[in-house]
Write a protein that holds these residues in place. Sequence first.
Motif, PDB file in Angstrom:
ATOM      1  N   LEU A   8      36.025   1.176 -45.154  1.00 38.64           N
ATOM      2  CA  LEU A   8      35.929   0.719 -46.643  1.00 38.64           C
ATOM      3  C   LEU A   8      37.219   0.857 -47.163  1.00 38.64           C
ATOM      4  O   LEU A   8      37.907   1.878 -46.872  1.00 38.64           O
ATOM      5  CB  LEU A   8      34.923   1.684 -47.253  1.00 38.64           C
ATOM      6  CG  LEU A   8      33.529   1.558 -46.579  1.00 38.64           C
ATOM      7  CD1 LEU A   8      32.682   2.731 -47.232  1.00 38.64           C
ATOM      8  CD2 LEU A   8      32.715   0.271 -46.713  1.00 38.64           C
ATOM      9  N   ASP A  10      39.889  -0.626 -50.729  1.00 36.17           N
ATOM     10  CA  ASP A  10      39.803  -0.953 -52.034  1.00 36.17           C
ATOM     11  C   ASP A  10      40.312  -2.555 -52.103  1.00 36.17           C
ATOM     12  O   ASP A  10      41.264  -3.107 -51.696  1.00 36.17           O
ATOM     13  CB  ASP A  10      41.201  -0.431 -52.687  1.00 36.17           C
ATOM     14  CG  ASP A  10      41.328  -0.896 -54.169  1.00 36.17           C
ATOM     15  OD1 ASP A  10      40.698  -1.805 -54.759  1.00 36.17           O
ATOM     16  OD2 ASP A  10      42.243  -0.181 -54.774  1.00 36.17           O
ATOM     17  N   GLY A  11      39.100  -3.417 -52.295  1.00 34.21           N
ATOM     18  CA  GLY A  11      39.035  -4.680 -52.010  1.00 34.21           C
ATOM     19  C   GLY A  11      40.028  -5.612 -53.110  1.00 34.21           C
ATOM     20  O   GLY A  11      40.415  -6.792 -53.130  1.00 34.21           O
ATOM     21  N   CYS A  16      45.973  -2.925 -49.595  1.00 32.49           N
ATOM     22  CA  CYS A  16      44.893  -2.597 -48.657  1.00 32.49           C
ATOM     23  C   CYS A  16      44.523  -3.603 -48.133  1.00 32.49           C
ATOM     24  O   CYS A  16      44.045  -3.810 -46.738  1.00 32.49           O
ATOM     25  CB  CYS A  16      43.833  -1.922 -49.503  1.00 32.49           C
ATOM     26  SG  CYS A  16      44.449  -0.420 -50.433  1.00 32.49           S
ATOM     27  N   ASN A  17      44.616  -4.857 -48.572  1.00 29.59           N
ATOM     28  CA  ASN A  17      43.997  -6.048 -48.077  1.00 29.59           C
ATOM     29  C   ASN A  17      45.217  -6.543 -46.814  1.00 29.59           C
ATOM     30  O   ASN A  17      44.708  -7.025 -45.707  1.00 29.59           O
ATOM     31  CB  ASN A  17      44.130  -7.271 -48.928  1.00 29.59           C
ATOM     32  CG  ASN A  17      42.804  -7.220 -49.868  1.00 29.59           C
ATOM     33  OD1 ASN A  17      41.900  -7.438 -49.347  1.00 29.59           O
ATOM     34  ND2 ASN A  17      42.911  -6.783 -51.158  1.00 29.59           N
ATOM     35  N   TYR A  34      34.585  -4.046 -41.655  1.00 29.99           N
ATOM     36  CA  TYR A  34      35.141  -3.922 -42.767  1.00 29.99           C
ATOM     37  C   TYR A  34      34.370  -4.102 -43.971  1.00 29.99           C
ATOM     38  O   TYR A  34      33.454  -5.075 -44.009  1.00 29.99           O
ATOM     39  CB  TYR A  34      36.498  -4.946 -42.865  1.00 29.99           C
ATOM     40  CG  TYR A  34      37.363  -4.647 -41.843  1.00 29.99           C
ATOM     41  CD1 TYR A  34      38.260  -3.661 -41.804  1.00 29.99           C
ATOM     42  CD2 TYR A  34      37.128  -5.537 -40.560  1.00 29.99           C
ATOM     43  CE1 TYR A  34      39.151  -3.407 -40.664  1.00 29.99           C
ATOM     44  CE2 TYR A  34      38.041  -5.281 -39.598  1.00 29.99           C
ATOM     45  CZ  TYR A  34      39.055  -4.302 -39.403  1.00 29.99           C
ATOM     46  OH  TYR A  34      39.961  -4.063 -38.271  1.00 29.99           O
ATOM     47  N   SER A  36      34.534  -3.586 -48.832  1.00 32.17           N
ATOM     48  CA  SER A  36      35.211  -3.128 -49.984  1.00 32.17           C
ATOM     49  C   SER A  36      34.502  -2.051 -50.583  1.00 32.17           C
ATOM     50  O   SER A  36      33.340  -1.885 -50.041  1.00 32.17           O
ATOM     51  CB  SER A  36      35.655  -4.378 -50.847  1.00 32.17           C
ATOM     52  OG  SER A  36      34.280  -4.505 -51.496  1.00 32.17           O
ATOM     53  N   GLN A  38      34.323  -1.510 -53.416  1.00 36.06           N
ATOM     54  CA  GLN A  38      33.500  -1.947 -54.602  1.00 36.06           C
ATOM     55  C   GLN A  38      32.446  -2.708 -54.111  1.00 36.06           C
ATOM     56  O   GLN A  38      31.562  -2.983 -55.217  1.00 36.06           O
ATOM     57  CB  GLN A  38      34.499  -3.024 -55.446  1.00 36.06           C
ATOM     58  CG  GLN A  38      35.693  -2.023 -56.109  1.00 36.06           C
ATOM     59  CD  GLN A  38      37.036  -2.198 -54.853  1.00 36.06           C
ATOM     60  OE1 GLN A  38      36.834  -2.252 -53.971  1.00 36.06           O
ATOM     61  NE2 GLN A  38      38.084  -1.936 -55.622  1.00 36.06           N
ATOM     62  N   SER A  39      32.084  -3.180 -53.085  1.00 35.52           N
ATOM     63  CA  SER A  39      30.958  -4.135 -52.643  1.00 35.52           C
ATOM     64  C   SER A  39      29.608  -3.232 -52.595  1.00 35.52           C
ATOM     65  O   SER A  39      29.552  -1.970 -52.537  1.00 35.52           O
ATOM     66  CB  SER A  39      31.233  -4.723 -51.306  1.00 35.52           C
ATOM     67  OG  SER A  39      30.973  -3.628 -50.409  1.00 35.52           O
ATOM     68  N   PHE A  56      38.882   4.930 -55.994  1.00 36.73           N
ATOM     69  CA  PHE A  56      39.138   3.967 -54.981  1.00 36.73           C
ATOM     70  C   PHE A  56      40.518   4.432 -54.404  1.00 36.73           C
ATOM     71  O   PHE A  56      41.247   3.637 -54.159  1.00 36.73           O
ATOM     72  CB  PHE A  56      38.858   2.500 -55.221  1.00 36.73           C
ATOM     73  CG  PHE A  56      37.616   2.241 -55.906  1.00 36.73           C
ATOM     74  CD1 PHE A  56      36.362   2.508 -55.020  1.00 36.73           C
ATOM     75  CD2 PHE A  56      37.523   1.607 -57.159  1.00 36.73           C
ATOM     76  CE1 PHE A  56      35.256   2.042 -55.427  1.00 36.73           C
ATOM     77  CE2 PHE A  56      36.412   1.182 -57.473  1.00 36.73           C
ATOM     78  CZ  PHE A  56      35.002   1.543 -56.887  1.00 36.73           C
ATOM     79  N   LYS A 116      47.628  -5.988 -57.739  1.00 40.04           N
ATOM     80  CA  LYS A 116      46.229  -6.188 -57.155  1.00 40.04           C
ATOM     81  C   LYS A 116      45.924  -7.443 -57.705  1.00 40.04           C
ATOM     82  O   LYS A 116      46.373  -8.141 -58.534  1.00 40.04           O
ATOM     83  CB  LYS A 116      45.665  -5.080 -57.839  1.00 40.04           C
ATOM     84  CG  LYS A 116      45.627  -4.837 -59.401  1.00 40.04           C
ATOM     85  CD  LYS A 116      44.959  -3.481 -60.099  1.00 40.04           C
ATOM     86  CE  LYS A 116      43.615  -3.899 -60.463  1.00 40.04           C
ATOM     87  NZ  LYS A 116      43.128  -2.657 -61.070  1.00 40.04           N
ATOM     88  N   CYS A 120      37.903  -8.944 -55.164  1.00 43.56           N
ATOM     89  CA  CYS A 120      37.923  -8.658 -53.888  1.00 43.56           C
ATOM     90  C   CYS A 120      38.250  -9.838 -52.982  1.00 43.56           C
ATOM     91  O   CYS A 120      37.979 -11.035 -53.223  1.00 43.56           O
ATOM     92  CB  CYS A 120      36.789  -7.929 -53.413  1.00 43.56           C
ATOM     93  SG  CYS A 120      36.303  -6.406 -54.066  1.00 43.56           S
TER      94      CYS A 120
END
Length: 133
Positions: A8, A10-11, A16-17, A34, A36, A38-39, A56, A116, A120
Amino acid sequence: MRNGPVLLFDGVCNFCNGIVNFLIRQDKKGSISYGSLQSEAGQQILHQFRLPADTFESVVYIKNGQSYQKSDAVLEIARDLGGMWKFAVPAKFIPRRVRDALYEWIARNRYKWFGKKDQCMIPSPEVRQRFID
């Protein structure tokens, strides 16, 4: 959801991505799933493991019914990737507070350094099956 470990992340975090895209390329067996933080699925996992669902600041790696966070998560991922990444595993002998201090410094600055997104990431169709719903 697929079997095997779940990462998991931070989307909305560009750093992170980027790391997730890197890991997808490194995980030749496709064993890591994988999602996020937040999902909906990510939030359910956080609740299941009684982890904070509103901050997060750390990746969460779930494997064999155990959750790993911060530098422990990074080292478990390296262990699971194998190959040259297994050479990172001896860093486990560095005290966690030292490893986590470095992790937290990067986490605090990741938006400033890498920016950012407003939403996501949306995985490409060829890797979509590696994401949890």
